[in-house]
Design a protein around this motif. Structure first.
Motif: not given
Lengths: 421, 651
Positions: B172-190
């Protein structure tokens, strides 16, 4: 043991991060190169997105129970118990030591003792020396002993020894013995656990952008200069005038001067669109005709109402970046192709205001520049658990974004230094 | 004992004020009058140490309380202190007329003497705070808040929307950053937010107060649970709305007309196609969405497609995204998609810019629309439940957009990330940590807050609930046959006092009778000293308006003598009675000075005082009196000339 941090730069972000950290029990050494705090905000008068004072600070728990913001003059920064403010001070070296840093700073003398001065302003009254005021645009002067702006903090005046004749009149009238003309510069070394860079930006004086004639004419000015004229406490009492002293009736604004330009400043300075709109609106309220030449209008949502009200108040917009601004018969003429009508226009006006780039201030400072990255801006965390940055030191932005970032960095510093409950 | 202390400010104030006459004429009002040359310095403070005992009531005639107040209040043994700013409000603004300036100083010091008579000790409010936090999540910022607070050792419940799962943070947050940065951030935060208790459900009701909220949550399985928390952070996500250009662009009719979120998939399967990407012309795009558009079109072009972007304003904080897009061959055309005709498998698109002379036509294989990002669909319901205000676009409104970026209209409830507006990853993470900080500061706060509070007279109260409705901070509530005060929510503003039609609320240290007595005394003393000379009363709020008047002093923006400022905690506390009383006592003009529009520190005082003045003007008009004798206006420190402008010069 009490942890401490050094914050470099007492602009809005530097003050914010300092106040938050002192509230959380960390001792702060706040280092400012100017004689007063506030940084860029001391020039701005009224700011977006709320249209109120630039010199407004978010309150701290210790001083005002946290929920109120207060003017800078109300002593928030100077009265905090574990916040030590060093004005007219520069960082000379930053060396890693043990678990933290040794930071040496050098402070220029103010010649007025902050612990003794009662701010009666008698010394300013008796001083005979008048020199050009840095905050004035149209020939305003100040004394050799002076307060840079009315709300300036610390409140005590300072002496510009370069122009002081050492006549001693100020010393004589100061019955509380606050003035010492022989004060010397001082050095100090601070041991600290962390460094926070909040060196901010300045509006680049558009001296060398080709085509804009800023050097030639005093009727081609920057936005910080326009803000000084719009300030009712400035030397024009809020009246916008030409260099000849006439009241202005027509202003042209040029956006992106030297910005988004591979040959000058590559980046977008973020805040200039909104402050141009803010100034356009203020000029319209004074009945002045305003035309804005732009490439794109980039306004964040929380400031979008400025665009709406500028349109409503009759500001004219021309989509096109002017090729040049020339001076003809004493008046600045903006030469621009309107990319929508594809007509070449020559707009004569009384004043041209250039939105020039916001350039990082940290870059000229040797020990600080080592921590900076692309374009002279820093990352929020420069060095894990040691060096941080916030505010416009991380990139140009507006006050709300700066404040939010300063708060975020405060939390990061706290959790790195203290770990939690 | 009642004592007066006057400060000469390095023997300078006597240039503009006759301090001897002041002492002589006011002497009888006080048991003692002492003069010092520098009360703010250590010797002055030490002098006050020796002169003041804890039972004294004192009046300090010196510089503004905004400067001298803080050091003095820390040092003074008594809490009964009234400050009279004879420097900023008298000497520095009336330099031309020593006699009248002295008269004014006498009148204001006498007012201080009455004020201090009514002074009561401040009420201490214990900070009882539940050290648990509820994050109403769904947005990436919610995950960040949970992570921050868990790291700090705080007990966090993260409530995600029903049927929400962890993949949605990326999805749902694709618009927030490029997909690899977004995935890394989400995984880190999870990983770092693992210590938070995660639930799926919705908030159905809220009660309690700041520091101790009781929240009822309806869980996915239909069960209800009751949660006690000290603070709440709303960190919901955004959604894509239906595109405004849907009809024009045959969206929904042709499978080759798609949304921007589908462009990546489209481009990865196809190359060598011509794709037209159209911005939504009805909507002001955020930088996060502008950056998203640029990233997506660059990728599509890099895959070997011809990409045309129909736009009018692309907003990004990263100029390099723009450059990359151009370098990858994306064609930018200014204009709005006006008409689309289907021609075999292709679209003929007509772009128009009403100001531009030519109309352009492009034949393309695909149309891609960037629709508006709107708040999460449950936002309005949640805001109703939590009693939060929404902005024009339906996002949750902050308390004060310049310096309170995560505070809402309700104490103890904060917002983070996309609950406020569409944000890029970097800004959303900052916003989240900002909210975490505010919450954390609340949690570790110890001790007490002190302030003057409203006291309700049960006999006089007729339970009309006007005060309950007027209080901007939900600090007054009906509890059966009583109106009760909730001290933890109270900001000590006094707005409830002016709202009460039966005058049943008394505000500590600012009782209604005290205002009447003070106004009466100013009128009487003015007549005694100044005869028939007209006078003006300024009822100034203690925040922006008071600061503006202080700064008038600092900048030497003088105004007529015979202008007396009464400081109210908030302009919203002023009722028609104090205004009319001023006129009855002979004031030529009464000015109510408040914070700038939308800038009241207590949220509504600026607006309320305007209403009260309008109402009072109407009353004057209806009895044939001149309504222009009273007015409401804002004053701020950046406009120290406001007093000069508002107080009309008279002969």
């Amino acid at each position: 043991m009490t942890k401490n941090a050094v914050v470099i730069g007492a602009g809005l972000a530097g003050i914010q991060v300092s106040q938050q950290l002192t509230d959380l029990g960390i001792t702060i050494h706040l280092i400012e190169k100017e004689p007063i705090i506030g940084g860029l905000s001391t020039y701005l008068g009224r700011v977006f997105p709320t249209g109120d004072c630039a010199l407004c600070l978010d309150a701290s728990n210790e001083m005002y129970d946290g929920h109120h913001r207060k003017c800078q003059y109300r002593g928030l920064v100077t009265e905090k118990k574990n916040l030590k403010l060093y004005t007219q001070s520069e960082v000379k070296s930053i060396t890693e030591a043990d678990s933290g840093f040794k930071i040496s700073i050098k402070s220029e003398p103010r010649y007025v003792n902050l612990d003794r001065c009662v701010v009666c302003l008698e010394c300013i009254d008796v001083c005979d020396v008048e020199v050009a005021d840095e905050y004035a645009l149209r020939g305003g002067t100040r004394k050799a002993i002076y307060r840079p702006i009315p709300q300036g903090v610390p409140h005590a005046p300072l002496i510009d020894l370069e122009h002081c004749t050492k006549c001693g009149k100020c010393v004589d009238v100061c019955k509380v013995n606050a003035i010492d003309l022989e004060e010397k510069e001082s050095s100090k070394t601070i041991n600290t656990d962390a460094v926070i860079i909040a060196t901010g930006v300045e509006e680049k004086i558009p001296l060398d952008f080709p085509g804009y004639e800023y050097r030639t004419s005093d009727d081609i000015i920057s936005h910080a200069e326009l803000a000084r004229m719009l300030d009712p406490t400035g030397d024009t009492n809020g009246v916008v005038t030409t260099s000849a002293g006439d009241v202005v009736s027509k202003v042209t604004m040029v956006l992106c001067v030297g910005s988004r330009d591979k040959t000058a400043f590559e980046y977008c300075s973020q805040a200039c669109c909104t402050y141009s709109l803010k100034h356009a609106e203020m000029l319209r309220e004074l009945g002045i005709d305003v035309t804005i030449c732009y490439m794109d209008i980039r306004v964040p949502n929380h400031s979008f109402h400025y665009l709406e009200s500028s349109i409503e108040k009759g500001v004219k917009f021309i989509r096109g970046k002017p090729d040049k601004v020339v001076v003809r018969s004493g008046k600045p003429v903006t030469v621009v192709e309107d990319t929508q009508s594809q007509k070449l226009m020559q707009i004569e006006s009384d004043l041209v205001v250039l939105a020039s780039p916001l350039a990082p201030l940290g870059i000229g400072n040797d020990p600080v520049s080592a921590f900076l990255g692309e374009y002279g801006f820093a990352q929020r965390v420069v060095k894990e658990r040691k060096v941080y940055a916030c505010g416009t030191a991380t990139g140009p932005t507006d006050i709300p974004t700066s404040i939010a970032e300063a708060n975020a960095v405060a939390l990061r510093v706290y959790s790195d230094l203290k770990g939690g409950i | 004992m009642k004592k007066l202390f006057l400060c000469t400010c390095n023997k300078t104030l006597n240039k503009w004020l006759d301090l001897e006459r002041i002492q002589k004429e006011i002497g009888s009002t006080f048991e003692s009058v002492k003069v010092h040359d520098a009360l703010c310095l250590e010797e002055g403070l030490a002098f006050l140490d020796s002169e003041v005992s804890k039972d004294d009531a004192i009046v300090i005639g010196a510089c503004t309380s905004q400067i001298i107040g803080v050091p003095l209040e820390r040092r003074l043994k008594t809490e009964q202190v009234s400050f009279v700013p004879i420097r900023e409000h008298v000497a520095w603004v009336h330099k031309e007329d020593k006699k009248s300036a002295t008269n004014k100083a006498i009148i204001l010091l006498q007012d201080g003497a009455i004020h201090v008579n009514h002074m009561e000790p401040k009420t201490a409010v214990d900070l009882q705070i539940e050290k648990k936090i509820l994050v109403v999540g769904g947005g990436l910022a919610g995950l960040k808040v949970a992570s921050d607070l868990v790291q700090l050792g705080v007990e966090v419940t993260l409530l995600e929307p029903p049927e929400f799962n962890k993949d949605d943070y990326v999805e749902k947050n694709q618009f927030m950053a490029d997909s690899s940065t977004l995935k890394d951030t989400v995984n880190g935060l999870l990983a770092t937010s693992k210590g938070a208790k995660k639930l799926n459900g919705t908030v159905t009701s809220l009660s309690g107060r700041a520091g101790l909220f009781s929240v009822i949550i309806k869980l996915d399985d239909g069960k209800e649970m009751d949660l006690l928390v000290g603070a709440i952070v709303v960190a919901t996500h955004t959604e894509q709305s239906a595109p405004s250009l849907a009809k024009t662009s045959l969206y929904g009719k042709s499978e080759n007309s798609v949304l921007i979120s589908e462009l990546a998939t489209l481009a990865s399967n196809k190359s060598g196609k011509t794709i037209l990407v159209a911005q939504d012309p009805t909507y002001h795009e955020s930088d996060a969405e502008g950056s998203y558009l640029l990233r997506e079109v660059t990728q599509a072009a890099e895959k070997g497609n011809t990409v045309i972007v129909a736009h009018f304003n692309i907003y990004t904080k990263d100029e390099n995204l723009y450059r990359k897009a151009r370098e990858s061959g994306v064609i930018f055309v200014r204009g709005t998609l006006e008409k689309v005709d289907k021609k075999k498998d292709q679209f003929v698109c007509r772009l128009e810019n009403t100001l531009e002379s030519q109309v352009r036509e492009f034949t393309v294989d695909y149309i891609v629309l960037q629709p508006e990002r709107k708040p999460w669909s449950g936002t309005r319901k949640l805001a109703n439940t939590l009693d939060l205000n929404l902005d024009q676009s339906g996002f949750i409104k902050t308390r004060y957009s310049k310096m309170k970026p995560v505070q809402t209209s309700k104490r103890g409830i904060f917002i983070a990330g996309n609950a406020k507006t569409p944000m890029n990853l970097n800004d959303a993470l900052a916003s989240a940590s900002n909210a975490s900080l505010e919450v954390f500061k609340n949690i570790i706060a110890e001790g007490e807050r002190k302030g003057w509070i409203p006291v309700i007279d049960e006999e006089q109260c007729d339970l009309c609930e006007a005060c309950v409705n007027a209080c901007p901070n939900d600090a007054l509530r009906r509890d059966e046959d009583l109106i009760k005060h909730v001290p933890m929510n109270c900001e000590f503003c006094g707005i409830c006092v002016s709202a009460c039609p039966t005058r049943a609320i008394e505000f500590q240290s600012h009782k209604k009778d005290s205002w009447l007595a003070r106004i009466e005394a100013i009128g009487a003393n003015h007549k005694k000293l100044e005869g028939k000379k007209p006078f003006t009363l300024v009822y100034a709020c203690s925040e922006c308006a008071n600061a503006s008047i202080d700064q008038a002093g600092f900048t030497g923006k003088g105004y007529p003598t015979g202008t007396y400022v009464l400081q109210f905690p908030c302009a919203g506390m002023v009722s028609p009675i104090e205004i009319l009383k001023g006129l009855v006592e002979g004031a030529e003009q009464v000015i109510v000075a408040h914070c700038p529009p939308g800038g009241c520190h207590h949220q509504t005082g600026d607006h309320l005082s305007e209403l009260v003045v309008k109402f009072t003007q109407d009353m004057l008009t209806s009895i044939g009196q001149d309504p222009s004798r009273i007015k409401a206006t804002y004053m701020i420190a950046a406009l120290p000339n406001k007093m000069q402008e508002e107080v009309a010069h008279r002969g």
